[in-house]
Design an enzyme around this catalytic site. Structure first.
Site, PDB file in Angstrom:
ATOM      1  N   ASP A   1     -38.747 -35.572  -9.643  1.00  0.00           N
ATOM      2  CA  ASP A   1     -40.403 -34.657 -10.402  1.00  0.00           C
ATOM      3  C   ASP A   1     -40.313 -32.836 -10.094  1.00  0.00           C
ATOM      4  O   ASP A   1     -40.900 -32.957  -9.083  1.00  0.00           O
ATOM      5  CB  ASP A   1     -41.762 -35.097  -9.899  1.00  0.00           C
ATOM      6  CG  ASP A   1     -43.281 -34.635 -10.848  1.00  0.00           C
ATOM      7  OD1 ASP A   1     -42.418 -33.944 -11.642  1.00  0.00           O
ATOM      8  OD2 ASP A   1     -43.839 -35.921 -11.054  1.00  0.00           O
TER       9      ASP A   1
ATOM     10  N   ASP B   1     -43.184 -29.676 -15.612  1.00  0.00           N
ATOM     11  CA  ASP B   1     -43.006 -31.020 -15.311  1.00  0.00           C
ATOM     12  C   ASP B   1     -41.638 -31.589 -16.360  1.00  0.00           C
ATOM     13  O   ASP B   1     -42.023 -31.777 -17.686  1.00  0.00           O
ATOM     14  CB  ASP B   1     -44.513 -30.902 -15.407  1.00  0.00           C
ATOM     15  CG  ASP B   1     -45.058 -32.778 -15.171  1.00  0.00           C
ATOM     16  OD1 ASP B   1     -44.006 -33.218 -14.550  1.00  0.00           O
ATOM     17  OD2 ASP B   1     -45.029 -33.178 -15.546  1.00  0.00           O
TER      18      ASP B   1
END
Length: 539
Positions: free
Chosen positions: A329, A119
């Site tokens: 992201d 992430d």
């Protein structure tokens, strides 16, 4: 018969003998001496404000700082690239693990393996640890695993040590009763009621440098780890059950630790291919031929990977008033656009696609189509235009709908975002080597099959494990089955500590024609992408 030496040679010999007799001399002047100061004044004017007092603490600090800079110039980074000791490969287990990408890492001494989600929207590396409330770790609970997941315990590692409240990276320090007590952490993520909390520890992350095969050099790096004693929300429902590696810009992240230690350049790359596999490399600055765009600050600081999109293009038409800022992201499965941009993009896409509109039960996407007549199906390309005419052609703008008879339709996999900042998610990154160049504060990308690291160096990509189940999109009947044990595509990323102010829109610059893929090739790429789950549950 001997001849007389040339006159120039005689002169050189005389000079050399003279030099040997008297020698050369030169006075050495210290950089902070009075003589050096006088020379600086004569050249640059008054420098007294920046001149340290001799043997003062500022004097020594400036000398040590200069020494550090010389060491960096002399030594550079120790390795060109490093990756987790178990290999650079990343993988997605589909619906069973929220559609995020994962990799195996080894922590501690003796080392323990963890399957962590990747992430770049958050900073902390945390793993389940001395659990009070954690997700199930037994392989029998998951359809895609052939071995149990692990739990970390600082007391079981010879190289672990707790961070104290006085540590510079302890955010909870001001609330501590004593500077020596262990540092606690709580990270809240974008989805409601989703968090990880526990204690911060420092331990060894095992890495490798080489060609991703048996001849690698072993690398040990000291990193900050969240001993995640208590998780909530999506982390208890199948998303990141064995931890999460934050790759953000914060000092506590793994890329920051590796660069600060001088192991690699302050950059990393991720690559997602169309078969749910990919690559992760620390220190990768990408190819010289890659396209790039600068990261943008938020409130004057670089805290997340935000870029500015100048325009969105559908087919060969670039749309006016479609500029926006976007968070890049990897912890988000799909892509989100600000409301006004979203409406313009989806309406243009809808006007160009030659398929009948349709609706599917449980679909989170508004624009879906029937694909029963695939022979004549034409899906327009989607392209983001960046500054300096850099273009990002999306390989997989749609996802397929799987019914009892196979593929029955598809949907444009874009959602409207809350606020003015969109998100470029995993589905738009597929087919690219995404380079997060933190050293030069820019995002780079180049087409990649995630097997070729460079033009002349092939990185082997291991085949899927035998017996690994496919990741088909459940049919309507399967979606409603309570025992299906399905979780939704996830959205990770650390939640902001306070709501961000509305960001000004970027002014569109030039528009241009874009390269678009031939329809058969585009359809083939879409088919290879795999099937997606409908429910958009979020991390």
């Amino acid at each position: 018969m001997a001849t007389a030496p040339p006159i120039c040679l005689l002169i050189v010999c005389i000079l050399l003998k003279s030099c040997m007799a008297v020698g050369f001399s030169s006075r050495l002047i210290h950089r902070f001496s009075d003589e050096a100061k006088a020379l600086r004044v004569s050249r640059n004017g008054n420098v007294s404000d920046s001149w340290p007092e001799r043997r003062s603490m500022e004097y020594y600090q400036m000398l040590v700082s200069s020494d550090f800079q010389r060491q960096k110039m002399k030594l550079g980074t120790q390795y060109q690239l490093v990756f987790p000791s178990e290999g650079s490969k990343t993988m997605s287990f589909g619906n069973d693990f929220g559609w995020l990408h994962y990799t195996w890492i080894d922590i501690g001494t003796p080392n323990v393996s963890f399957l962590v989600a990747l992430d770049d929207g958050s900073d902390l590396l945390w793993v389940p640890c001395d659990c009070i409330q954690c997700a199930p770790l037994s392989a029998s609970y998951y359809n895609s695993l052939d071995k149990d997941l692990n739990e970390y315990s600082p007391s079981g590692s010879n190289t672990s040590k707790h961070l104290s409240c006085s540590h510079q990276l302890c955010e909870s320090g001001p609330n501590c009763k004593s500077p020596k007590q262990p540092c606690t952490y709580t990270v809240n993520y974008y989805s409601e009621n989703t968090s990880s909390s526990g204690l911060l520890v420092e331990d060894t992350l095992h890495l490798a440098s080489g060609s991703d095969d048996a001849s690698n050099t072993s690398v040990q790096a000291s990193v900050i780890i969240g001993c995640g004693r208590q998780q909530s929300g999506g982390y208890l429902d199948g998303v990141a059950p064995d931890g999460l590696m934050g790759l953000g810009l914060g000092e506590i992240s793994v890329p920051s630790s590796l660069a600060k230690a001088g192991l690699v350049k302050n950059s990393f790359s991720m690559c997602f291919d169309e078969d749910d596999y990919g690559r992760l490399f620390f220190g990768d600055l990408g190819l010289a031929t890659q396209q790039s765009t600068p990261f943008l600050p938020s409130d004057g600081k670089y805290t997340t990977y935000i870029v500015g999109v100048d325009a969105c293009c559908i087919g060969n038409s670039c749309l006016e008033q479609t500029s926006f800022k976007a968070l890049v992201d990897s912890g988000t499965s799909f892509t989100f656009l600000p409301d006004e941009v979203y409406e313009r993009v989806v309406e243009e896409f809808d006007s160009r696609v030659n398929a009948t509109s349709s609706s599917y039960k449980g679909s989170p996407w508004k624009y879906c189509y029937d694909s029963s007549s695939q022979d004549s199906l034409k899906i327009p390309s989607v392209t983001f235009m960046f500054a300096l005419n850099n273009s990002f052609v999306v390989h997989n703008p749609v996802v397929l709908v799987n019914g009892k008879q196979g593929v029955v339709g598809f949907c444009l996999a874009i959602q409207p975002a809350d606020g003015d900042i969109g998100t470029i998610g995993q589905n738009f990154m597929t087919g690219y080597r995404m380079v997060f160049d933190r050293e030069n504060l820019k995002l780079g990308w180049s087409p990649s099959n995630c097997q070729d690291l460079s033009d002349n160096k092939r990185m082997p990509l291991a085949p899927p494990p035998k017996g690994r189940p496919a990741n088909p999109l459940p049919t309507n009947e399967q979606q409603s089955t309570p025992s299906a044990h399905a979780v939704a595509p996830a959205v990770a990323g650390r939640a902001p500590s306070k709501p961000s102010a509305a960001s000004p829109r970027l002014t569109p610059s030039h528009f241009c024609l874009v390269r678009f893929l031939p329809p058969p090739l585009l359809l083939l790429r879409i088919t290879c992408y795999g099937f997606m789950s409908w429910t958009l549950g979020i991390l």
